[in-house]
Motif scaffolding. Structure first.
Motif, PDB file in Angstrom:
ATOM      1  N   SER A 243     -53.139  -3.572 -56.072  1.00 19.30           N
ATOM      2  CA  SER A 243     -54.391  -3.038 -56.614  1.00 19.30           C
ATOM      3  C   SER A 243     -55.469  -2.974 -55.538  1.00 19.30           C
ATOM      4  CB  SER A 243     -54.865  -3.895 -57.793  1.00 19.30           C
ATOM      5  OG  SER A 243     -55.235  -5.202 -57.370  1.00 19.30           O
ATOM      6  N   ARG A 244     -55.461  -3.941 -54.626  1.00 17.73           N
ATOM      7  CA  ARG A 244     -56.429  -3.921 -53.523  1.00 17.73           C
ATOM      8  C   ARG A 244     -56.142  -2.767 -52.576  1.00 17.73           C
ATOM      9  NH1 ARG A 244     -56.325 -10.358 -51.917  1.00 17.73           N
ATOM     10  NH2 ARG A 244     -56.826 -11.163 -54.016  1.00 17.73           N
ATOM     11  N   ILE A 245     -54.870  -2.548 -52.285  1.00 15.91           N
ATOM     12  CA  ILE A 245     -54.491  -1.442 -51.403  1.00 15.91           C
ATOM     13  C   ILE A 245     -54.956  -0.114 -51.991  1.00 15.91           C
ATOM     14  CG2 ILE A 245     -52.562  -0.160 -50.405  1.00 15.91           C
ATOM     15  CD1 ILE A 245     -50.980  -2.766 -50.380  1.00 15.91           C
ATOM     16  N   ILE A 246     -54.631   0.110 -53.275  1.00 13.92           N
ATOM     17  CA  ILE A 246     -54.992   1.368 -53.930  1.00 13.92           C
ATOM     18  C   ILE A 246     -56.509   1.507 -54.037  1.00 13.92           C
ATOM     19  CG2 ILE A 246     -54.740   2.741 -56.025  1.00 13.92           C
ATOM     20  CD1 ILE A 246     -52.180   2.369 -54.339  1.00 13.92           C
ATOM     21  N   GLY A 247     -57.188   0.397 -54.254  1.00 11.55           N
ATOM     22  CA  GLY A 247     -58.639   0.433 -54.393  1.00 11.55           C
ATOM     23  C   GLY A 247     -59.359   0.764 -53.102  1.00 11.55           C
TER      24      GLY A 247
ATOM     25  N   PHE B 203     -48.700  -0.988 -59.415  1.00 12.63           N
ATOM     26  CA  PHE B 203     -50.087  -0.736 -59.810  1.00 12.63           C
ATOM     27  C   PHE B 203     -50.336   0.762 -59.718  1.00 12.63           C
ATOM     28  CE2 PHE B 203     -54.607  -0.108 -59.101  1.00 12.63           C
ATOM     29  CZ  PHE B 203     -55.159  -0.882 -60.118  1.00 12.63           C
ATOM     30  N   SER B 204     -51.060   1.308 -60.696  1.00 11.25           N
ATOM     31  CA  SER B 204     -51.336   2.744 -60.723  1.00 11.25           C
ATOM     32  C   SER B 204     -52.733   3.019 -61.238  1.00 11.25           C
ATOM     33  CB  SER B 204     -50.309   3.470 -61.602  1.00 11.25           C
ATOM     34  OG  SER B 204     -50.613   4.853 -61.704  1.00 11.25           O
TER      35      SER B 204
ATOM     36  N   LEU C 172     -54.246   6.932 -51.692  1.00 10.83           N
ATOM     37  CA  LEU C 172     -53.108   6.237 -52.287  1.00 10.83           C
ATOM     38  C   LEU C 172     -53.407   6.011 -53.767  1.00 10.83           C
ATOM     39  CD1 LEU C 172     -52.327   3.604 -49.499  1.00 10.83           C
ATOM     40  CD2 LEU C 172     -51.175   5.787 -49.923  1.00 10.83           C
ATOM     41  N   ARG C 173     -52.555   6.520 -54.632  1.00  9.60           N
ATOM     42  CA  ARG C 173     -52.860   6.510 -56.065  1.00  9.60           C
ATOM     43  C   ARG C 173     -52.062   5.476 -56.845  1.00  9.60           C
ATOM     44  NH1 ARG C 173     -52.945  12.433 -58.314  1.00  9.60           N
ATOM     45  NH2 ARG C 173     -50.696  12.094 -58.372  1.00  9.60           N
TER      46      ARG C 173
END
Length: 260
Positions: free
Chosen positions: A97-101, A122-123, A106-107
């Motif tokens: 979730s941190r990476i996507i945030g 996480f999506s 990156l979705r």
């Protein structure tokens, strides 16, 4: 008809993803110069465009190279620093979730264990978007499990937004360099929509990008992209589909996408 210059996008020196960089092998940048008025002006402009088209194409390749490589680096850093393999499912979800945030392009992301089983995901998308990504991951399962280097999958289209996307993946190792699994993420390529409008061709020329099925991925007129237009019947695109492995710069006369 206008002369159309085709340059198939390939990385400059992307040895990290050269082995299976399907993204670069499935995109074609099509550059259409402005109108030609006379034979003599055609010869002059043909020579001018020929000398400058390589610069445009190389800048495009550099842009793609940098964009993809930086996102792969994010995944590699996360896999190593966070030690994903040692975390529980909730711990992995927190990291994902941190990476996507932090990365707008990156979705969604998923960790696969050594057997290819999901061990946390996480999506940011709705259920249909998450299901499409899960399907892409499953279809690449046999290719991902033996993965010991980074991978960039071929382009696919988001069924809800018509955005071009690609799966990127990195292997996960423990501190002893033992393979522990795969960290995969969905990368949006919508930056191409902005980029293609910044490609300046003199005298009213333009550029657009198609994939290896003739689907229009980027064009100055975004409505044509959102309509999922397929231009495989155009001679220049058909030529690309026929000679997909040919990376030679070509200058020939074709009818353009706008009918010129």
């Amino acid at each position: 008809m206008k002369p159309v210059f085709r340059f198939k996008i390939a990385g400059r020196s992307i040895q990290r993803i050269l082995a299976e960089a399907f993204l670069y092998l499935s995109l074609c940048l099509l550059i259409i110069p402005g109108s030609i008025l006379t034979f003599s002006s055609y010869r002059r402009q043909h020579a001018y465009v020929s000398s400058n088209i390589q610069i445009i194409a190389e800048k495009t390749a550099v842009r793609f190279d940098s964009f993809i490589d930086s996102r792969l680096q994010v995944l590699e850093n996360a896999a190593w620093i966070a030690d994903l393999a040692s975390l529980g499912i909730q711990g992995r979800v927190d990291i994902l979730s941190r990476i996507i945030g932090q990365e707008n392009d990156l979705r969604q992301a998923v960790f696969l264990d050594q057997r290819g089983n999901p061990g946390g995901s996480f999506s940011l998308l709705d259920r249909s978007g998450a299901q499409q990504f899960a399907s892409v991951v499953r279809n690449l399962g046999n290719e991902l499990l033996p993965l010991r280097a980074v991978k960039v999958g071929k382009v696919y289209i988001d069924e809800s937004t018509n955005e071009p996307c690609a799966l990127i993946a990195v292997p996960v190792f423990d501190v002893f360099k033992n393979f522990q699994g795969i960290l995969a993420a969905e990368l949006s390529l919508r930056f191409m929509w902005d980029f293609i409008g910044q490609v300046i061709i003199e005298n009213g020329g333009y550029a657009y990008i198609v994939d290896n099925e003739g689907r229009l991925l980027a064009h100055p007129d975004l409505t044509r992209v959102l309509a999922a237009e397929n231009v495989s019947d155009l001679p220049i695109v058909a030529d690309f589909l026929l000679r997909g492995t040919d990376t030679t710069l070509i200058g020939q006369r074709y009818i353009g996408i706008n009918g010129e």
